[in-house]
Design a protein around this motif. Structure first.
Motif, PDB file in Angstrom:
ATOM      1  N   ASN A  12       0.940  -1.507  -0.229  1.00 13.74           N
ATOM      2  CA  ASN A  12       0.324  -0.027   0.026  1.00 13.74           C
ATOM      3  C   ASN A  12       0.485   1.567  -0.004  1.00 13.74           C
ATOM      4  O   ASN A  12       1.722   1.759   0.822  1.00 13.74           O
ATOM      5  N   VAL A  13       0.683   2.017  -1.067  1.00 18.46           N
ATOM      6  CA  VAL A  13       1.800   3.094  -1.100  1.00 18.46           C
ATOM      7  C   VAL A  13       0.292   3.821  -1.244  1.00 18.46           C
ATOM      8  O   VAL A  13       0.352   4.348  -1.623  1.00 18.46           O
ATOM      9  N   LEU A  14       1.091   4.560  -0.167  1.00 21.92           N
ATOM     10  CA  LEU A  14       0.123   6.075   0.650  1.00 21.92           C
ATOM     11  C   LEU A  14       1.735   7.152   0.836  1.00 21.92           C
ATOM     12  O   LEU A  14       2.587   6.896   1.835  1.00 21.92           O
ATOM     13  N   ASP A  15       1.387   8.265  -0.182  1.00 24.06           N
ATOM     14  CA  ASP A  15       2.596   9.479  -0.239  1.00 24.06           C
ATOM     15  C   ASP A  15       3.875   8.787   0.505  1.00 24.06           C
ATOM     16  O   ASP A  15       4.433   7.817  -1.172  1.00 24.06           O
ATOM     17  N   VAL A  16       4.677   9.055   0.822  1.00 31.37           N
ATOM     18  CA  VAL A  16       6.049   8.655   1.145  1.00 31.37           C
ATOM     19  C   VAL A  16       6.526   7.217   2.045  1.00 31.37           C
ATOM     20  O   VAL A  16       7.438   6.999   1.916  1.00 31.37           O
ATOM     21  N   GLY A  17       5.806   6.843   2.608  1.00 32.78           N
ATOM     22  CA  GLY A  17       5.120   5.424   3.571  1.00 32.78           C
ATOM     23  C   GLY A  17       3.906   6.229   4.952  1.00 32.78           C
ATOM     24  O   GLY A  17       4.018   6.942   4.907  1.00 32.78           O
ATOM     25  N   PHE A  18       4.155   5.235   5.677  1.00 30.11           N
ATOM     26  CA  PHE A  18       3.279   5.269   7.137  1.00 30.11           C
ATOM     27  C   PHE A  18       3.321   5.753   8.127  1.00 30.11           C
ATOM     28  O   PHE A  18       2.725   6.120   9.008  1.00 30.11           O
ATOM     29  N   HIS A  19       4.454   6.250   8.297  1.00 30.78           N
ATOM     30  CA  HIS A  19       4.904   7.043   9.003  1.00 30.78           C
ATOM     31  C   HIS A  19       4.999   8.489   8.727  1.00 30.78           C
ATOM     32  O   HIS A  19       5.814   9.023   7.420  1.00 30.78           O
ATOM     33  N   PRO A  20       4.161   9.558   9.540  1.00 35.64           N
ATOM     34  CA  PRO A  20       3.980  11.145   9.587  1.00 35.64           C
ATOM     35  C   PRO A  20       5.605  11.857   9.450  1.00 35.64           C
ATOM     36  O   PRO A  20       5.291  12.724   8.433  1.00 35.64           O
ATOM     37  N   SER A  21       6.648  11.418   9.611  1.00 29.70           N
ATOM     38  CA  SER A  21       7.705  11.606   9.344  1.00 29.70           C
ATOM     39  C   SER A  21       8.621  10.857   8.203  1.00 29.70           C
ATOM     40  O   SER A  21       9.713  11.332   7.606  1.00 29.70           O
ATOM     41  N   ALA A  22       7.778  10.052   7.603  1.00 28.12           N
ATOM     42  CA  ALA A  22       8.483   9.549   6.451  1.00 28.12           C
ATOM     43  C   ALA A  22       8.995  10.307   5.517  1.00 28.12           C
ATOM     44  O   ALA A  22      10.645   9.862   4.870  1.00 28.12           O
ATOM     45  N   TRP A  23       8.679  11.679   5.205  1.00 27.04           N
ATOM     46  CA  TRP A  23       9.271  12.674   4.074  1.00 27.04           C
ATOM     47  C   TRP A  23      10.350  13.308   4.231  1.00 27.04           C
ATOM     48  O   TRP A  23      10.797  13.655   3.273  1.00 27.04           O
ATOM     49  N   ARG A  24      11.135  12.806   6.027  1.00 29.87           N
ATOM     50  CA  ARG A  24      12.249  13.261   6.590  1.00 29.87           C
ATOM     51  C   ARG A  24      13.314  12.568   5.690  1.00 29.87           C
ATOM     52  O   ARG A  24      14.304  13.338   5.652  1.00 29.87           O
ATOM     53  N   ALA A  25      13.227  11.055   5.652  1.00 35.15           N
ATOM     54  CA  ALA A  25      14.081  10.432   4.860  1.00 35.15           C
ATOM     55  C   ALA A  25      14.894  10.906   3.796  1.00 35.15           C
ATOM     56  O   ALA A  25      14.395  12.088   3.168  1.00 35.15           O
ATOM     57  N   PRO A  26      15.983  10.585   4.183  1.00 30.70           N
ATOM     58  CA  PRO A  26      17.387  10.946   2.989  1.00 30.70           C
ATOM     59  C   PRO A  26      17.582  10.497   2.008  1.00 30.70           C
ATOM     60  O   PRO A  26      18.029  10.718   1.163  1.00 30.70           O
ATOM     61  N   ASP A  27      16.723   9.420   1.540  1.00 26.40           N
ATOM     62  CA  ASP A  27      16.526   8.971   0.563  1.00 26.40           C
ATOM     63  C   ASP A  27      15.586   8.971  -0.706  1.00 26.40           C
ATOM     64  O   ASP A  27      15.335   7.879  -1.752  1.00 26.40           O
ATOM     65  N   LEU A  28      14.755  10.097  -0.455  1.00 28.22           N
ATOM     66  CA  LEU A  28      13.608  10.945  -1.348  1.00 28.22           C
ATOM     67  C   LEU A  28      13.691  12.386  -0.800  1.00 28.22           C
ATOM     68  O   LEU A  28      14.041  12.800   0.312  1.00 28.22           O
TER      69      LEU A  28
END
Length: 419
Positions: A12-28
């Protein structure tokens, strides 16, 4: 068909991940969720791991606080067209609301995608409970739950009749409470006949719709006993409707945080922590901000009648409340178990995650899972590279794609009527 029953795994691909902080990951990049190449990359990782399908939610209204995380913005069937062109085998499951769509247009759109993808498509049926969406479509409010599900039941009947008309060329003549449709869908049948039907919704009305019509059910269960109970309920409804219960696949959501060891996984999860308590409170319809995060959540707060203005998912709420009451969890403990997502959270080594998948599968609580990695693409890569091999060693997951269509892969899904 496989020699023995194998677990179904979708991502299930929702945004960039299921943790609210996933968008902070350095690989995206924070804007990856609107980049077609991002979805193509995630799909290729899933196909490398022989996962069964990629699942996309839909949200035709802004729902998240932009200060917390980016929110999805691209229409699912459009993205799935990109995924179809980037893959050869991966199934394509797209969400579309029966409250804010037209059945002829939806039937046309999904069957067209099914044809061009070679028979890999499923429609995830939802009724939508977010009030802001109603305003976008010119309504003053969301219809009540009973009305939404009456419309959904009729909507599904019309869509499936239109899909059958594509094969038989016999016109549909439907006059119902919500729809008046007379005609034939101008699209040929796909290699699998028509798209599969997936249903997401844990309310009694949702379970009834699932048992009557769905090929698969995306559920939210947090404990093994609750999973078994839901599994039996939906299968019983299917049996009562004259269907083979085995033709309805139960696929709970599973949030995964993978580490080489449990300690490494816990450290990864703790790095993700952000505003998960706020998200969890919204799903319960209660304010958790004033509670001691380390003391049990008061029972009277959890058992209080649901506010009439609460329009969230009753299935999610029921699962989380049951878990909190049974185990007397604090906010912190509940976040650890439910992840603030309304779905079961597993934080651990590849062996631990594979063991819990096997446990539910063997115990009759699930036919498979909709995987929700904590962050993309790293969380999915870790699952494919480290958990999938363990599942294969256990003999419960495929080594290769043996079937050409999604319908064949979801063993037992009945073929549609052909003329």
């Amino acid at each position: 068909m496989p020699a023995q029953r194998e677990v179904i795994l979708n991502v299930n691909v929702l945004d960039v991940g299921f943790h609210p902080s996933a968008w902070r990951a350095p690989d995206l990049h924070p804007t990856s969720f609107i980049d077609p190449d991002y979805y193509a990359e995630v799909a290729k990782i899933a196909e490398r791991g022989t996962l069964d399908a990629l699942f996309l939610a839909d949200g035709p209204a802004l729902r998240e606080d932009p200060a917390v995380k980016p929110t999805r913005a691209l229409e699912p069937t459009t993205v799935l067209g990109v995924v179809a062109s980037a893959t050869e085998h991966l199934g394509l499951i797209g969400t579309a609301s029966t409250t804010f769509n037209d059945p002829f247009d939806l039937a046309d759109r999904f069957l067209s995608l099914d044809v061009v993808s070679g028979g890999r498509v499923a429609w995830n049926v939802v009724t939508t409970f977010h009030a802001g969406t109603a305003h976008n479509f010119g309504l003053s409010r969301i219809p009540d739950r009973e009305a939404r599900y009456r419309r959904a039941s009729e909507f599904v009947d019309v869509v499936t009749a239109l899909w059958e008309s594509a094969a038989t060329r016999v016109p549909v003549h439907h006059d119902g409470e919500f729809f008046h449709v007379h005609g034939v869908l101008p699209v040929p049948p796909s290699p699998q006949g028509r798209p599969l039907l997936v249903q997401a919704g844990g309310s009694p009305q949702g379970r009834t719709l699932a048992g009557r019509s769905a090929d698969a059910v995306f559920s939210a269960e947090l404990t093994l006993d609750a999973g078994r109970q839901h599994y039996r309920q939906v299968k019983d409804v299917a049996r009562a409707a004259g269907r083979d219960p085995g033709s309805v696949k139960i696929l709970p959501g599973l949030v995964t945080v993978v580490g080489s060891t449990e300690a490494e996984a816990i450290a990864r999860y703790e790095d993700w922590e952000s505003k998960a308590a706020e998200r969890l409170g919204g799903m319960l319809g209660v304010d958790l901000s004033s509670l001691d995060p380390d003391r049990p959540i008061p029972e009277d707060l959890l058992l209080a009648p649901v506010d009439p203005s609460f329009s969230g998912s009753l299935g999610f709420r029921e699962a989380v409340v049951r878990l909190a009451l049974e185990s007397r969890y604090s906010v912190s403990e509940l976040l650890r178990k439910a992840g603030g997502f309304g779905h079961r959270l597993v934080v651990g080594s590849p062996e631990q995650i594979a063991d819990t998948i096997e446990e539910w599968f063997v115990a009759g609580a699930a036919d498979g899972f909709n995987l929700m990695p904590d962050g993309f693409p790293s969380g999915l890569t870790d699952f494919v590279d480290h958990v999938v091999p363990v599942l294969r060693e256990k003999g419960i997951f495929q080594h290769e794609y043996a079937e050409s269509t999604l319908r064949e892969r979801f063993e037992g899904a009945p073929l549609p009527v052909r003329g």
